[in-house]
Motif scaffolding. Structure first.
Motif, PDB file in Angstrom:
ATOM      1  N   GLU A 449     -34.465   7.751  10.432  1.00 28.00           N
ATOM      2  CA  GLU A 449     -33.550   6.399  10.331  1.00 28.00           C
ATOM      3  C   GLU A 449     -34.620   5.422  10.986  1.00 28.00           C
ATOM      4  N   ALA A 450     -35.537   5.876  11.825  1.00 26.76           N
ATOM      5  CA  ALA A 450     -36.374   4.730  12.554  1.00 26.76           C
ATOM      6  C   ALA A 450     -37.548   4.394  11.531  1.00 26.76           C
ATOM      7  N   SER A 451     -37.673   5.199  10.610  1.00 24.60           N
ATOM      8  CA  SER A 451     -38.727   4.526   9.885  1.00 24.60           C
ATOM      9  C   SER A 451     -38.175   3.330   8.968  1.00 24.60           C
ATOM     10  N   LYS A 452     -36.665   3.248   8.834  1.00 29.46           N
ATOM     11  CA  LYS A 452     -36.277   2.274   8.069  1.00 29.46           C
ATOM     12  C   LYS A 452     -36.372   0.870   8.856  1.00 29.46           C
ATOM     13  N   PHE A 453     -36.443   0.778  10.395  1.00 34.68           N
ATOM     14  CA  PHE A 453     -36.555  -0.150  11.302  1.00 34.68           C
ATOM     15  C   PHE A 453     -38.251  -0.519  11.140  1.00 34.68           C
ATOM     16  N   THR A 454     -39.030   0.727  11.091  1.00 35.12           N
ATOM     17  CA  THR A 454     -40.501   0.300  11.106  1.00 35.12           C
ATOM     18  C   THR A 454     -40.930  -0.535   9.800  1.00 35.12           C
ATOM     19  N   THR A 455     -40.536   0.133   8.596  1.00 38.65           N
ATOM     20  CA  THR A 455     -40.926  -0.251   7.389  1.00 38.65           C
ATOM     21  C   THR A 455     -40.259  -1.805   7.141  1.00 38.65           C
ATOM     22  N   GLY A 456     -39.201  -1.738   7.770  1.00 35.50           N
ATOM     23  CA  GLY A 456     -38.465  -3.230   7.398  1.00 35.50           C
ATOM     24  C   GLY A 456     -39.079  -4.263   8.340  1.00 35.50           C
ATOM     25  N   ARG A 457     -39.953  -4.071   9.462  1.00 38.94           N
ATOM     26  CA  ARG A 457     -40.468  -5.001  10.179  1.00 38.94           C
ATOM     27  C   ARG A 457     -42.296  -5.082   9.869  1.00 38.94           C
ATOM     28  N   ILE A 458     -42.440  -4.649   8.878  1.00 37.37           N
ATOM     29  CA  ILE A 458     -43.876  -4.539   8.496  1.00 37.37           C
ATOM     30  C   ILE A 458     -44.134  -6.114   7.989  1.00 37.37           C
ATOM     31  N   ALA A 459     -43.336  -6.606   7.142  1.00 36.55           N
ATOM     32  CA  ALA A 459     -43.796  -7.763   6.590  1.00 36.55           C
ATOM     33  C   ALA A 459     -43.751  -9.118   7.664  1.00 36.55           C
ATOM     34  N   ALA A 460     -42.637  -8.712   8.580  1.00 35.70           N
ATOM     35  CA  ALA A 460     -42.381  -9.765   9.750  1.00 35.70           C
ATOM     36  C   ALA A 460     -43.539  -9.628  10.722  1.00 35.70           C
ATOM     37  N   ASN A 461     -44.183  -8.688  10.843  1.00 36.84           N
ATOM     38  CA  ASN A 461     -45.265  -8.533  11.784  1.00 36.84           C
ATOM     39  C   ASN A 461     -46.510  -9.110  11.319  1.00 36.84           C
ATOM     40  N   ASP A 462     -46.608  -9.127   9.857  1.00 37.02           N
ATOM     41  CA  ASP A 462     -47.844  -9.435   9.257  1.00 37.02           C
ATOM     42  C   ASP A 462     -48.007 -11.033   9.415  1.00 37.02           C
ATOM     43  N   PRO A 463     -49.219 -11.271   9.815  1.00 37.57           N
ATOM     44  CA  PRO A 463     -49.507 -12.997  10.178  1.00 37.57           C
ATOM     45  C   PRO A 463     -49.533 -13.531   8.695  1.00 37.57           C
ATOM     46  N   ARG A 464     -49.345 -13.118   7.589  1.00 34.95           N
ATOM     47  CA  ARG A 464     -49.840 -13.659   6.240  1.00 34.95           C
ATOM     48  C   ARG A 464     -48.313 -13.342   5.529  1.00 34.95           C
ATOM     49  N   SER A 465     -47.282 -12.729   6.127  1.00 36.89           N
ATOM     50  CA  SER A 465     -46.211 -12.529   5.521  1.00 36.89           C
ATOM     51  C   SER A 465     -46.191 -11.755   4.217  1.00 36.89           C
ATOM     52  N   ARG A 466     -47.074 -11.013   4.168  1.00 34.92           N
ATOM     53  CA  ARG A 466     -47.293 -10.102   2.762  1.00 34.92           C
ATOM     54  C   ARG A 466     -45.780  -9.175   2.739  1.00 34.92           C
ATOM     55  N   SER A 467     -45.183  -8.762   1.726  1.00 36.71           N
ATOM     56  CA  SER A 467     -44.314  -7.823   1.668  1.00 36.71           C
ATOM     57  C   SER A 467     -44.912  -6.349   1.580  1.00 36.71           C
ATOM     58  N   LEU A 468     -44.128  -5.497   2.076  1.00 33.20           N
ATOM     59  CA  LEU A 468     -44.540  -3.921   2.267  1.00 33.20           C
ATOM     60  C   LEU A 468     -45.196  -3.468   1.072  1.00 33.20           C
ATOM     61  N   SER A 469     -44.837  -3.684  -0.103  1.00 31.75           N
ATOM     62  CA  SER A 469     -45.247  -3.222  -1.325  1.00 31.75           C
ATOM     63  C   SER A 469     -46.740  -3.657  -1.509  1.00 31.75           C
ATOM     64  N   GLU A 470     -46.910  -5.234  -1.013  1.00 35.57           N
ATOM     65  CA  GLU A 470     -48.159  -5.740  -1.197  1.00 35.57           C
ATOM     66  C   GLU A 470     -49.269  -5.211  -0.094  1.00 35.57           C
ATOM     67  N   LEU A 471     -48.622  -4.789   1.004  1.00 34.70           N
ATOM     68  CA  LEU A 471     -49.502  -4.394   2.060  1.00 34.70           C
ATOM     69  C   LEU A 471     -49.853  -2.707   1.659  1.00 34.70           C
ATOM     70  N   ALA A 472     -48.870  -2.105   1.319  1.00 34.04           N
ATOM     71  CA  ALA A 472     -49.187  -0.611   1.290  1.00 34.04           C
ATOM     72  C   ALA A 472     -48.442   0.003  -0.194  1.00 34.04           C
ATOM     73  N   PRO A 473     -49.123  -0.513  -1.202  1.00 39.07           N
ATOM     74  CA  PRO A 473     -48.629  -0.287  -2.357  1.00 39.07           C
ATOM     75  C   PRO A 473     -48.508   1.468  -2.596  1.00 39.07           C
ATOM     76  N   LEU A 474     -47.665   2.117  -3.410  1.00 40.67           N
ATOM     77  CA  LEU A 474     -47.637   3.481  -3.428  1.00 40.67           C
ATOM     78  C   LEU A 474     -48.648   4.011  -4.000  1.00 40.67           C
ATOM     79  N   SER A 475     -48.854   5.315  -3.661  1.00 40.18           N
ATOM     80  CA  SER A 475     -50.274   5.795  -4.394  1.00 40.18           C
ATOM     81  C   SER A 475     -49.937   6.030  -5.728  1.00 40.18           C
ATOM     82  N   LEU A 476     -48.828   5.983  -6.108  1.00 34.72           N
ATOM     83  CA  LEU A 476     -48.678   6.138  -8.126  1.00 34.72           C
ATOM     84  C   LEU A 476     -47.655   4.922  -8.334  1.00 34.72           C
TER      85      LEU A 476
END
Ligand SMILES: [Zn+2]
Length: 480
Positions: A449-476
């Protein structure tokens, strides 16, 4: 009143401590007897009184492993997100730009700690140093785990900021750093004063370059005054190395020496980029000699660093220079036996030779060197009078077969799969993967459950407001 004595008869292999040579030795088919305070007998036949008896055939008794550097908090939640990322201008290090985007909810802290502790204990860890932010569940959960634990509450005056994915800036807030320092000291004192004798505290300024010289000196004095160790990250990245060079003209080790705090009380994580590392430009050997002379410990955590393409050059070289090198797991997967295996392999690669380091050296690091770092002679060894902290390894596990040299089989092949049971203070805290004091499965659910909060906050914490998929593309790539 006598304490209950537990005897394990005819243990097939005991990794015992030879007090005369100061080294671990194999001892075959001997008894071990212990109570909750100490080991009473090792080897041969024990003829004293006992309350409980079991047989040790098919078992190797291994000294409890000592993890001198790990982080709970948000680290267990970071799993699998930024493992392929890094900032090129910061020598490929992901810590400054990416890891700082990981945020943990208050409610998840206990679960995160529980997962870390469970994974560590199941890989044979009986003593650990957790460097984290203080929170209410911290000390109670450490105690509940049954492990021997040192709380190392981190504090610093500057935070990292990466501008436009290339420049590392330091944002200083001295009053806030001071406040965190006082809070950390209160936490260290609470750990030291805790009724559980298994709990201790360590003074932990977070990084060498995020604390002012005054704060580092005061922190060292606070550790000395309390008779506890001090730990901080130093020489851990090239970005830090270059920052200190431009700020002080010195390497991290020389800078700490100039502040008068390089001594045997100090544990440095991770001390990779010293002046003689091939990525740096000094080509001197000053740092190594200083570390050895001052008796400072290096907390070596090869898994996280090698994941980023970075390697300490080499453990064999540090050990030959008489530097005390212990092992830590730093972040996930929190598997001490895996960490030891990686330490051995990385060192042989860095040292360009199979002769750089032996299997027994890695065991020494994870036991005796760790104990030395913590100023203790009563842990990390199986000898009369030492704490009854150990693991029982299943020699009959398929991954251990066939057995010629059990320690090599454990480290090179079976790892935690063959850990049958883990004991601290003579009490079994894990058996067949089940933890006596922790609800691991419950904690995993909380983490999901906590990982939903964490991944949901990543873009907000990024100074350049990049999306999660931009910051951490999936390995495939995802096929639709
Ligand atoms: Zn660390």
């Amino acid at each position: 009143m006598t304490k209950p004595v537990h005897v394990i008869r005819k243990v097939e292999t005991i990794v015992a401590h030879d007090d005369q040579t100061g080294a671990h030795v194999y001892l075959f088919d001997g008894d071990i007897a212990f109570d909750e305070t100490a080991i009473l007998h090792v080897g041969g036949r024990y003829d004293g009184p006992f309350h409980r008896e079991e047989h040790g055939s098919g078992r190797m008794l291994l000294p409890g492993l000592i993890n001198i550097h790990c982080h709970s908090d948000e680290e267990p939640l970071s799993k699998g997100i930024f493992d392929d990322m890094g900032t090129a201008a910061l020598w490929g290090q992901a810590m400054y730009e990416y890891s700082t985007l990981i945020e943990i909810s208050e409610e998840a802290r206990e679960a995160s700690l529980t997962v870390m502790l469970g994974d560590l204990i199941r890989s044979g860890v009986t003593t650990l140093v957790d460097i984290a932010g203080p929170h209410d569940a911290w000390l109670p959960t450490l105690v509940k785990s049954g492990a021997r634990a040192y709380a190392a509450p981190g504090f610093r005056e500057a935070s990292w900021h990466v501008e436009d994915s290339h420049r590392l800036d330091y944002r200083w807030d001295l009053p806030r750093g001071r406040e965190a320092f006082q809070k950390a000291l209160a936490c260290v004192d609470a750990a030291e004063a805790h009724p559980s004798s298994r709990l201790g505290g360590i003074v932990s300024p977070s990084q060498v370059e995020t604390c002012s010289p005054d704060l580092l000196i005061e922190a060292a004095a606070a550790a000395k005054g309390r008779g506890v160790p001090i730990t901080l990250h130093a020489a851990q990245t090239m970005a830090e190395h270059e920052e200190l060079l431009s700020r002080t003209g010195m390497t991290a080790v020389q800078y700490l020496e100039s502040l008068g705090i390089l001594d045997e009380r100090l544990i440095l994580g991770h001390c990779i980029f010293i002046d003689s590392h091939s990525w740096t430009r000094e080509r001197t050997e000053t740092d190594m000699a200083l570390l050895a002379q001052r008796g400072t410990t290096v907390a070596h955590c090869p898994v996280t660093f090698s994941r980023s393409g970075m390697i300490l050059e080499s453990i064999g070289r540090y050990r030959r220079a008489c530097v005390n090198v212990g092992i830590g797991t730093d972040s996930y997967p929190y598997n001490m036996l895996e960490e030891m295996r990686r330490a051995l392999i990385c060192s042989r690669i860095a040292g360009k030779s199979v002769f750089d380091i032996k299997t027994s050296d890695v065991l020494d690091m994870a036991t005796l060197a760790g104990a030395k770092a913590l100023g203790r002679k009563d842990i990390g060894r199986i000898t009369v009078g030492a704490k009854p902290d150990f693991s029982l390894i299943d020699l009959n596990h398929p991954a251990m077969q066939p057995v010629y040299d059990p320690l090599r089989n454990l480290l090179h092949c079976a790892a935690e799969r063959a850990v049958k049971a883990v004991y601290v203070d003579g009490r079994c805290i894990a058996s067949d993967g089940k933890l006596a004091g922790l609800d691991y499965d419950g904690a995993v659910q909380v983490m999901r459950e906590a990982s939903k909060f964490t991944t949901g906050r990543i873009a907000a914490n990024d100074p350049r407001s990049r999306s999660l998929s931009e910051l951490a593309p999936l390995s495939l790539p995802v096929k639709t």
